[in-house]
Design a protein around this motif. Structure first.
Motif, PDB file in Angstrom:
ATOM      1  N   ILE A  16      -3.560   0.406  -3.401  1.00 37.11           N
ATOM      2  CA  ILE A  16      -3.382  -1.037  -2.607  1.00 37.11           C
ATOM      3  C   ILE A  16      -3.131  -2.124  -3.792  1.00 37.11           C
ATOM      4  CG2 ILE A  16      -5.924  -1.184  -2.380  1.00 37.11           C
ATOM      5  CD1 ILE A  16      -5.350  -2.807   0.184  1.00 37.11           C
ATOM      6  N   TYR A  17      -2.402  -3.065  -3.592  1.00 33.87           N
ATOM      7  CA  TYR A  17      -2.338  -4.545  -4.219  1.00 33.87           C
ATOM      8  C   TYR A  17      -2.359  -5.620  -3.360  1.00 33.87           C
ATOM      9  CZ  TYR A  17      -1.659  -1.338  -8.254  1.00 33.87           C
ATOM     10  OH  TYR A  17      -1.672  -0.260  -9.210  1.00 33.87           O
ATOM     11  N   ASP A  33      -4.719 -11.411  13.640  1.00 39.70           N
ATOM     12  CA  ASP A  33      -3.661 -10.444  13.830  1.00 39.70           C
ATOM     13  C   ASP A  33      -4.374  -9.018  13.783  1.00 39.70           C
ATOM     14  OD1 ASP A  33      -1.545  -8.928  13.820  1.00 39.70           O
ATOM     15  OD2 ASP A  33      -0.456 -10.535  12.682  1.00 39.70           O
ATOM     16  N   SER A  34      -4.791  -8.573  14.905  1.00 42.97           N
ATOM     17  CA  SER A  34      -5.277  -7.353  14.748  1.00 42.97           C
ATOM     18  C   SER A  34      -4.470  -6.092  14.436  1.00 42.97           C
ATOM     19  CB  SER A  34      -6.054  -7.101  16.135  1.00 42.97           C
ATOM     20  OG  SER A  34      -5.349  -7.043  17.231  1.00 42.97           O
ATOM     21  N   ALA A  35      -3.323  -6.404  14.858  1.00 40.84           N
ATOM     22  CA  ALA A  35      -2.393  -5.377  14.740  1.00 40.84           C
ATOM     23  C   ALA A  35      -1.979  -5.178  12.909  1.00 40.84           C
ATOM     24  CB  ALA A  35      -0.788  -5.526  15.163  1.00 40.84           C
ATOM     25  N   MET A  36      -1.973  -6.340  12.274  1.00 40.91           N
ATOM     26  CA  MET A  36      -1.513  -6.363  10.871  1.00 40.91           C
ATOM     27  C   MET A  36      -2.766  -5.641  10.200  1.00 40.91           C
ATOM     28  SD  MET A  36      -0.451  -9.218   8.299  1.00 40.91           S
ATOM     29  CE  MET A  36       0.694  -9.877   9.380  1.00 40.91           C
ATOM     30  N   TYR A  37      -3.830  -6.213  10.795  1.00 44.25           N
ATOM     31  CA  TYR A  37      -5.337  -5.702  10.007  1.00 44.25           C
ATOM     32  C   TYR A  37      -5.471  -4.243  10.119  1.00 44.25           C
ATOM     33  CZ  TYR A  37     -10.357  -5.614   9.010  1.00 44.25           C
ATOM     34  OH  TYR A  37     -11.665  -5.457   8.548  1.00 44.25           O
ATOM     35  N   GLN A  38      -5.321  -3.729  11.368  1.00 50.69           N
ATOM     36  CA  GLN A  38      -5.300  -2.389  11.458  1.00 50.69           C
ATOM     37  C   GLN A  38      -4.461  -1.543  10.954  1.00 50.69           C
ATOM     38  OE1 GLN A  38      -7.785  -0.895  13.208  1.00 50.69           O
ATOM     39  NE2 GLN A  38      -8.836  -3.030  13.748  1.00 50.69           N
ATOM     40  N   ARG A  39      -3.226  -2.002  10.575  1.00 55.08           N
ATOM     41  CA  ARG A  39      -2.264  -1.122   9.776  1.00 55.08           C
ATOM     42  C   ARG A  39      -2.730  -1.060   8.410  1.00 55.08           C
ATOM     43  NH1 ARG A  39       3.821  -2.982   8.051  1.00 55.08           N
ATOM     44  NH2 ARG A  39       4.524  -0.937   7.837  1.00 55.08           N
ATOM     45  N   ILE A  40      -3.054  -2.346   8.032  1.00 56.95           N
ATOM     46  CA  ILE A  40      -3.860  -2.240   6.592  1.00 56.95           C
ATOM     47  C   ILE A  40      -4.865  -1.078   6.263  1.00 56.95           C
ATOM     48  CG2 ILE A  40      -5.187  -3.528   4.708  1.00 56.95           C
ATOM     49  CD1 ILE A  40      -3.661  -6.161   5.738  1.00 56.95           C
ATOM     50  N   LEU A  41      -5.939  -1.306   7.427  1.00 55.13           N
ATOM     51  CA  LEU A  41      -6.742  -0.141   7.422  1.00 55.13           C
ATOM     52  C   LEU A  41      -6.504   1.130   7.598  1.00 55.13           C
ATOM     53  CD1 LEU A  41      -9.692  -1.984   9.585  1.00 55.13           C
ATOM     54  CD2 LEU A  41      -9.446  -1.797   7.275  1.00 55.13           C
ATOM     55  N   SER A  42      -5.385   1.481   8.507  1.00 62.76           N
ATOM     56  CA  SER A  42      -5.048   2.777   8.300  1.00 62.76           C
ATOM     57  C   SER A  42      -4.122   3.500   7.150  1.00 62.76           C
ATOM     58  CB  SER A  42      -3.876   2.830   9.563  1.00 62.76           C
ATOM     59  OG  SER A  42      -2.740   2.259   9.062  1.00 62.76           O
ATOM     60  N   TYR A  43      -3.664   2.268   6.326  1.00 63.50           N
ATOM     61  CA  TYR A  43      -3.300   2.792   5.156  1.00 63.50           C
ATOM     62  C   TYR A  43      -4.307   3.232   4.015  1.00 63.50           C
ATOM     63  CZ  TYR A  43       1.798   2.746   5.487  1.00 63.50           C
ATOM     64  OH  TYR A  43       3.189   2.938   5.648  1.00 63.50           O
ATOM     65  N   GLN A  57       0.825  -1.200  -0.019  1.00 64.02           N
ATOM     66  CA  GLN A  57       0.143   0.037  -0.056  1.00 64.02           C
ATOM     67  C   GLN A  57       0.928   1.263  -0.014  1.00 64.02           C
ATOM     68  OE1 GLN A  57      -2.348  -1.914   3.530  1.00 64.02           O
ATOM     69  NE2 GLN A  57      -3.719  -0.294   2.603  1.00 64.02           N
ATOM     70  N   ARG A  58       0.082   2.187  -0.468  1.00 65.88           N
ATOM     71  CA  ARG A  58       0.828   3.719  -0.207  1.00 65.88           C
ATOM     72  C   ARG A  58      -0.219   4.585   0.330  1.00 65.88           C
ATOM     73  NH1 ARG A  58      -0.344   7.292  -4.234  1.00 65.88           N
ATOM     74  NH2 ARG A  58      -1.575   6.547  -6.204  1.00 65.88           N
ATOM     75  N   GLY A 102       5.553   6.335  -1.860  1.00 67.09           N
ATOM     76  CA  GLY A 102       6.279   5.433  -1.252  1.00 67.09           C
ATOM     77  C   GLY A 102       5.452   4.227  -0.817  1.00 67.09           C
ATOM     78  N   TRP A 103       5.638   3.116  -1.351  1.00 62.40           N
ATOM     79  CA  TRP A 103       4.963   1.825  -1.215  1.00 62.40           C
ATOM     80  C   TRP A 103       5.650   1.044  -0.110  1.00 62.40           C
ATOM     81  CZ3 TRP A 103       0.689   0.610  -3.844  1.00 62.40           C
ATOM     82  CH2 TRP A 103       0.402   1.377  -4.862  1.00 62.40           C
ATOM     83  N   VAL A 104       4.664   0.114   0.649  1.00 61.49           N
ATOM     84  CA  VAL A 104       4.805  -0.413   1.892  1.00 61.49           C
ATOM     85  C   VAL A 104       4.458  -1.812   2.009  1.00 61.49           C
ATOM     86  CG1 VAL A 104       4.871  -0.160   4.568  1.00 61.49           C
ATOM     87  CG2 VAL A 104       5.421   1.665   3.205  1.00 61.49           C
ATOM     88  N   VAL A 105       5.195  -2.777   2.348  1.00 63.56           N
ATOM     89  CA  VAL A 105       4.278  -4.004   2.615  1.00 63.56           C
ATOM     90  C   VAL A 105       3.601  -4.093   3.950  1.00 63.56           C
ATOM     91  CG1 VAL A 105       4.293  -6.621   2.897  1.00 63.56           C
ATOM     92  CG2 VAL A 105       5.816  -5.365   1.203  1.00 63.56           C
ATOM     93  N   THR A 106       2.273  -4.062   3.873  1.00 65.40           N
ATOM     94  CA  THR A 106       1.639  -3.884   4.987  1.00 65.40           C
ATOM     95  C   THR A 106       0.861  -5.094   5.863  1.00 65.40           C
ATOM     96  OG1 THR A 106      -0.446  -3.237   3.989  1.00 65.40           O
ATOM     97  CG2 THR A 106       0.926  -1.501   4.827  1.00 65.40           C
TER      98      THR A 106
END
Length: 246
Positions: free
Chosen positions: A201-202, A233-243, A123-124, A130-134
């Motif tokens: 997002i991809y 994994d709520s932390a990973m899920y929340q990171r994706i949502l925040s992006y 995502q960016r 800047g792209w990031v693996v979330t």
């Protein structure tokens, strides 16, 4: 543009034509008798899959066993057929008039004898290039299936590190493998940005072989988030949502 986003063949061509990504894309051709027999002779194992489609629907594995014998693996059913004409007729009856492609099969590693691959979210943020693996999840095919889609094959979803450590490639460095997967995933997103400039997002389906060589199976512009909800994994899920919100 809407139709292009789901066309696996066009996305494959666009990625394959980019020299830094070409080594990570298994040879693929539009389905035709010539393309099918060329790739089957070359690799002995191919995947026949729809140009349009999702969730592992319509995916067929074909293996050349000996001079006149072929194995078909469709859903959780294996069939052995004799004769070139018979095998191609069988496949055509399965796929009908739908648009298909044929691809070299990647010999994926296994967990408890079931093959697996990975879904990687890249995502960016709205005002960033800047792209990031979330997010990253290991998708294990259900018993007897070749597709790793969790809903279709009733397989397992595992965190990346624990999945690799339980697998037939546990001898590989987890950090080195993850670094390679991240690099290829981000490179893919950067390339696709030239085709879809507004997209942020991809969901990349990534596979490795037993030696850890990374292959891009396909790129999804609208990846489902259900993998990460099921993974709990709520932390990973929340990171994706925040992006997504950013």
């Amino acid at each position: 543009m809407g139709s292009v986003t789901k066309n696996k063949w066009l996305k494959y061509l666009f990625l394959k034509k980019y020299a830094p990504l070409a080594p990570y894309l298994p040879e693929t051709q539009r389905m035709s008798p010539q393309a099918f027999w060329t790739l089957l002779r070359k690799y002995r194992h191919v995947i026949v899959k729809p140009v349009w489609g999702s969730r592992g629907r319509g995916v067929i594995q074909v293996s050349h066993l000996d001079s006149d014998k072929y194995a078909i693996h469709y859903e959780n059913v294996k069939t052995v057929i004799r004769g070139r004409k018979n095998i191609y007729r069988y496949i055509r009856n399965k796929i009908g008039s739908a648009d298909y492609m044929v691809q070299r099969r990647i010999t994926r590693p296994t967990i408890n004898e079931c093959p697996f691959d990975m879904r990687v979210i890249v995502q960016r943020k709205r005002k960033s290039a800047g792209w990031v693996v979330t997010g990253k999840v290991v998708k294990v095919a259900g018993k007897g299936y070749i597709v790793s889609n969790n809903t279709r094959s009733k397989g397992q979803l595992l965190r990346f590190e624990s999945g690799i450590q339980r697998s037939s490639i546990k001898h590989l460095s987890v950090s080195a493998l993850e670094s390679k997967i991240n690099r290829v995933s981000i490179l893919s997103a950067k390339r696709l940005m030239a085709f879809f400039p507004e997209h942020r997002i991809y969901g990349l389906d990534i596979a490795t072989d037993q030696q850890g060589h990374v292959s891009i199976i396909e790129a999804n512009l609208y990846p489902a988030m259900s993998h990460f909800l099921k993974l709990k994994d709520s932390a990973m899920y929340q990171r994706i949502l925040s992006y997504k919100r950013g």
